[in-house]
Design an enzyme around this catalytic site. Structure first.
Site, PDB file in Angstrom:
ATOM      1  N   THR A  12       0.855  -1.193   0.000  1.00 28.65           N
ATOM      2  CA  THR A  12       0.000   0.000   0.000  1.00 28.65           C
ATOM      3  C   THR A  12       0.894   1.248   0.000  1.00 28.65           C
ATOM      4  O   THR A  12       2.015   1.230   0.511  1.00 28.65           O
ATOM      5  CB  THR A  12      -0.966   0.017   1.207  1.00 28.65           C
ATOM      6  OG1 THR A  12      -0.227   0.224   2.418  1.00 28.65           O
ATOM      7  CG2 THR A  12      -1.777  -1.253   1.288  1.00 28.65           C
ATOM      8  N   GLY A  13       0.382   2.288  -0.627  1.00 29.06           N
ATOM      9  CA  GLY A  13       1.155   3.534  -0.706  1.00 29.06           C
ATOM     10  C   GLY A  13       2.394   3.389  -1.570  1.00 29.06           C
ATOM     11  O   GLY A  13       3.429   3.999  -1.291  1.00 29.06           O
ATOM     12  N   SER A  15       2.836   4.583  -4.416  1.00 24.75           N
ATOM     13  CA  SER A  15       3.090   5.803  -5.182  1.00 24.75           C
ATOM     14  C   SER A  15       4.014   6.736  -4.407  1.00 24.75           C
ATOM     15  O   SER A  15       4.469   7.745  -4.935  1.00 24.75           O
ATOM     16  CB  SER A  15       1.758   6.519  -5.465  1.00 24.75           C
ATOM     17  OG  SER A  15       0.963   6.551  -4.290  1.00 24.75           O
ATOM     18  N   GLY A  16       4.299   6.403  -3.140  1.00 23.48           N
ATOM     19  CA  GLY A  16       5.185   7.225  -2.315  1.00 23.48           C
ATOM     20  C   GLY A  16       6.582   6.633  -2.220  1.00 23.48           C
ATOM     21  O   GLY A  16       6.868   5.587  -2.823  1.00 23.48           O
ATOM     22  N   GLY A  17       7.449   7.295  -1.445  1.00 25.40           N
ATOM     23  CA  GLY A  17       8.872   6.936  -1.418  1.00 25.40           C
ATOM     24  C   GLY A  17       9.176   5.522  -0.946  1.00 25.40           C
ATOM     25  O   GLY A  17       9.765   4.719  -1.685  1.00 25.40           O
ATOM     26  N   TYR A 156      -0.065  11.415  15.118  1.00 29.16           N
ATOM     27  CA  TYR A 156       0.750  10.504  14.294  1.00 29.16           C
ATOM     28  C   TYR A 156       1.390   9.439  15.193  1.00 29.16           C
ATOM     29  O   TYR A 156       1.335   8.242  14.895  1.00 29.16           O
ATOM     30  CB  TYR A 156       1.819  11.320  13.567  1.00 29.16           C
ATOM     31  CG  TYR A 156       2.738  10.526  12.654  1.00 29.16           C
ATOM     32  CD1 TYR A 156       2.331  10.153  11.379  1.00 29.16           C
ATOM     33  CD2 TYR A 156       4.021  10.161  13.071  1.00 29.16           C
ATOM     34  CE1 TYR A 156       3.179   9.435  10.538  1.00 29.16           C
ATOM     35  CE2 TYR A 156       4.876   9.456  12.242  1.00 29.16           C
ATOM     36  CZ  TYR A 156       4.449   9.090  10.972  1.00 29.16           C
ATOM     37  OH  TYR A 156       5.298   8.377  10.150  1.00 29.16           O
TER      38      TYR A 156
HETATM   39  P1  NAP Z   1       4.950   9.350   1.093  1.00 27.21           P
HETATM   40  O1  NAP Z   1       6.045   9.391   0.090  1.00 27.21           O
HETATM   41  O2  NAP Z   1       4.237  10.610   1.454  1.00 27.21           O
HETATM   42  O3  NAP Z   1       3.859   8.246   0.648  1.00 27.21           O
HETATM   43  C1  NAP Z   1       2.683   8.052   1.369  1.00 27.21           C
HETATM   44  C2  NAP Z   1       1.808   7.040   0.661  1.00 27.21           C
HETATM   45  O4  NAP Z   1       0.589   6.842   1.404  1.00 27.21           O
HETATM   46  C3  NAP Z   1       1.427   7.498  -0.750  1.00 27.21           C
HETATM   47  O5  NAP Z   1       1.544   6.414  -1.623  1.00 27.21           O
HETATM   48  C4  NAP Z   1      -0.039   7.899  -0.570  1.00 27.21           C
HETATM   49  O6  NAP Z   1      -0.814   7.683  -1.743  1.00 27.21           O
HETATM   50  C5  NAP Z   1      -0.495   6.906   0.511  1.00 27.21           C
HETATM   51  N1  NAP Z   1      -1.732   7.395   1.128  1.00 27.21           N
HETATM   52  C6  NAP Z   1      -1.919   8.559   1.794  1.00 27.21           C
HETATM   53  N2  NAP Z   1      -3.229   8.672   2.167  1.00 27.21           N
HETATM   54  C7  NAP Z   1      -3.861   7.560   1.725  1.00 27.21           C
HETATM   55  C8  NAP Z   1      -5.193   7.080   1.795  1.00 27.21           C
HETATM   56  N3  NAP Z   1      -6.191   7.777   2.383  1.00 27.21           N
HETATM   57  N4  NAP Z   1      -5.494   5.877   1.233  1.00 27.21           N
HETATM   58  C9  NAP Z   1      -4.519   5.185   0.624  1.00 27.21           C
HETATM   59  N5  NAP Z   1      -3.236   5.560   0.535  1.00 27.21           N
HETATM   60  C10 NAP Z   1      -2.911   6.745   1.077  1.00 27.21           C
HETATM   61  O7  NAP Z   1       5.466   8.745   2.478  1.00 27.21           O
HETATM   62  P2  NAP Z   1       6.699   7.794   2.859  1.00 27.21           P
HETATM   63  O8  NAP Z   1       7.726   8.644   3.496  1.00 27.21           O
HETATM   64  O9  NAP Z   1       7.060   6.886   1.736  1.00 27.21           O
HETATM   65  O10 NAP Z   1       6.015   6.974   4.054  1.00 27.21           O
HETATM   66  C11 NAP Z   1       5.549   5.632   3.924  1.00 27.21           C
HETATM   67  C12 NAP Z   1       5.219   5.114   5.316  1.00 27.21           C
HETATM   68  O11 NAP Z   1       6.387   5.177   6.150  1.00 27.21           O
HETATM   69  C13 NAP Z   1       4.141   5.923   6.038  1.00 27.21           C
HETATM   70  O12 NAP Z   1       3.285   5.069   6.756  1.00 27.21           O
HETATM   71  C14 NAP Z   1       4.946   6.795   6.986  1.00 27.21           C
HETATM   72  O13 NAP Z   1       4.182   7.185   8.112  1.00 27.21           O
HETATM   73  C15 NAP Z   1       6.086   5.853   7.348  1.00 27.21           C
HETATM   74  N6  NAP Z   1       7.287   6.524   7.834  1.00 27.21           N
HETATM   75  C16 NAP Z   1       7.968   7.419   7.061  1.00 27.21           C
HETATM   76  C17 NAP Z   1       9.101   8.027   7.566  1.00 27.21           C
HETATM   77  C18 NAP Z   1       9.901   9.016   6.769  1.00 27.21           C
HETATM   78  O14 NAP Z   1      10.829   9.606   7.353  1.00 27.21           O
HETATM   79  N7  NAP Z   1       9.631   9.238   5.496  1.00 27.21           N
HETATM   80  C19 NAP Z   1       9.541   7.748   8.858  1.00 27.21           C
HETATM   81  C20 NAP Z   1       8.822   6.842   9.622  1.00 27.21           C
HETATM   82  C21 NAP Z   1       7.701   6.238   9.090  1.00 27.21           C
HETATM   83  P3  NAP Z   1      -0.990   8.816  -2.921  1.00 27.21           P
HETATM   84  O15 NAP Z   1       0.296   9.582  -2.996  1.00 27.21           O
HETATM   85  O16 NAP Z   1      -1.244   7.970  -4.127  1.00 27.21           O
HETATM   86  O17 NAP Z   1      -2.160   9.662  -2.551  1.00 27.21           O
END
Ligand code: NAP
Length: 249
Positions: A12-13, A15-17, A156
């Site tokens: 899931t997700g 499309s994100g990083g 969060y």
């Molecule tokens: P990101 O690039 O912002 O990607 C977030 C993803 O979640 C996107 O694919 C987005 O989909 C999807 N999403 C958001 N709202 C949604 C919804 N209502 N229904 C379905 N999908 C939804 O974030 P990321 O940094 O890769 O983070 C991925 C995970 O790692 C998250 O759970 C985040 O909390 C966790 N995390 C990240 C970090 C960090 O430093 N980056 C640290 C700790 C934990 P669309 O773009 O298609 O809308």
């Protein structure tokens, strides 16, 4: 329905990083991978196209994970096309920084809806087939803030903490059915989620606070998620694994 040698993966997700890097890791290792997205159709399709170009078996699926009907329908579409999901990566998430006293009902609800409800709906939808097959693997993506708590990110942190408790309880419940449930808790990873929230100076400060003196990459997290799905991790379940450069020890 097609039959596949390697387990079918839903990220899931994607499309994100972190999601994209995870989908790439599984796909390049020979797994058929479903790249889920919410609003980032173009990003998900570009990632899928690049992977198909490298001979990978991939598809994209759209759903708002806050909606149980959309999740149920997505899982049905995957099962009808490829068969049951063997590996679920609950990665989708949103971030927001706000003073606790400024949080609205909607801020609080949305945070829990994406992270906790979404992971619950996805796991509940794939588990019947996993239980029937007596095998399966779920990896939840939490955060170090779910372990330690983050100032101005109380909602969060609370949602990510809930995901960790869910991991432990579910691991106990489905372990006897041969299903492992684990959780990764990333530290600061360079993705749009962070570059949207923090300026370069703040990110530098976070880098300095990290014992390994660097920020993580999506691939750092993807490799751990992938490892947790493999036979090498066959005795690991119910665990919260930090991927944080030593920020939380
Ligand atoms: P990101 O690039 O912002 O990607 C977030 C993803 O979640 C996107 O694919 C987005 O989909 C999807 N999403 C958001 N709202 C949604 C919804 N209502 N229904 C379905 N999908 C939804 O974030 P990321 O940094 O890769 O983070 C991925 C995970 O790692 C998250 O759970 C985040 O909390 C966790 N995390 C990240 C970090 C960090 O430093 N980056 C640290 C700790 C934990 P669309 O773009 O298609 O809308």
């Amino acid at each position: 329905m097609t039959t596949h040698k390697k387990g079918i993966v839903l990220v899931t997700g994607a499309s994100g990083g972190i999601g994209r890097a995870t989908a790439e890791t599984f796909a390049l290792a020979g797994h058929p991978v479903v790249l889920h997205y919410y609003s980032g159709k173009e990003r998900a399709e570009a990632a899928a196209q690049a992977l198909s170009g490298q001979g990978c078996t991939v598809m994209t699926q759209q759903a708002d994970l806050r909606d149980s009907v959309q999740v149920q329908q997505m899982i049905q579409r995957i099962e009808q096309t490829w068969g049951p999901v063997d590996i679920l990566v609950n990665n989708a998430g949103v971030a927001q920084q706000k003073l606790f006293t400024d949080l609205t009902d909607a801020d609080w609800r949305d945070m829990f809806a994406v992270h906790v409800d979404g992971a619950f709906y996805c796991a509940r939808a794939v588990l019947p087939a996993m239980i029937h097959q007596k095998q399966g693997c779920i990896v939840n993506v939490s955060s170090m803030w779910g372990q330690t708590g983050g100032s101005c990110e109380v909602h969060y942190s609370a949602a990510k903490g809930a995901l960790q408790a869910m991991t432990k309880a579910l691991a106990k419940e489905v372990g006897p059915s041969g299903i492992r449930v684990n959780c990764v808790a990333p530290g600061v990873i360079v993705t749009e989620m962070n570059t949207r929230m923090f300026d370069a100076e703040t990110l530098d400060g976070l880098r300095e606070e990290t014992p390994l003196e660097k920020l993580g990459t999506p691939e750092d997290v993807a490799r751990m998620i992938y490892f947790l799905s493999t036979a090498e991790a066959g005795f690991i379940t119910g665990q919260i694994i930090g991927v944080n450069g030593g920020m939380v020890i």
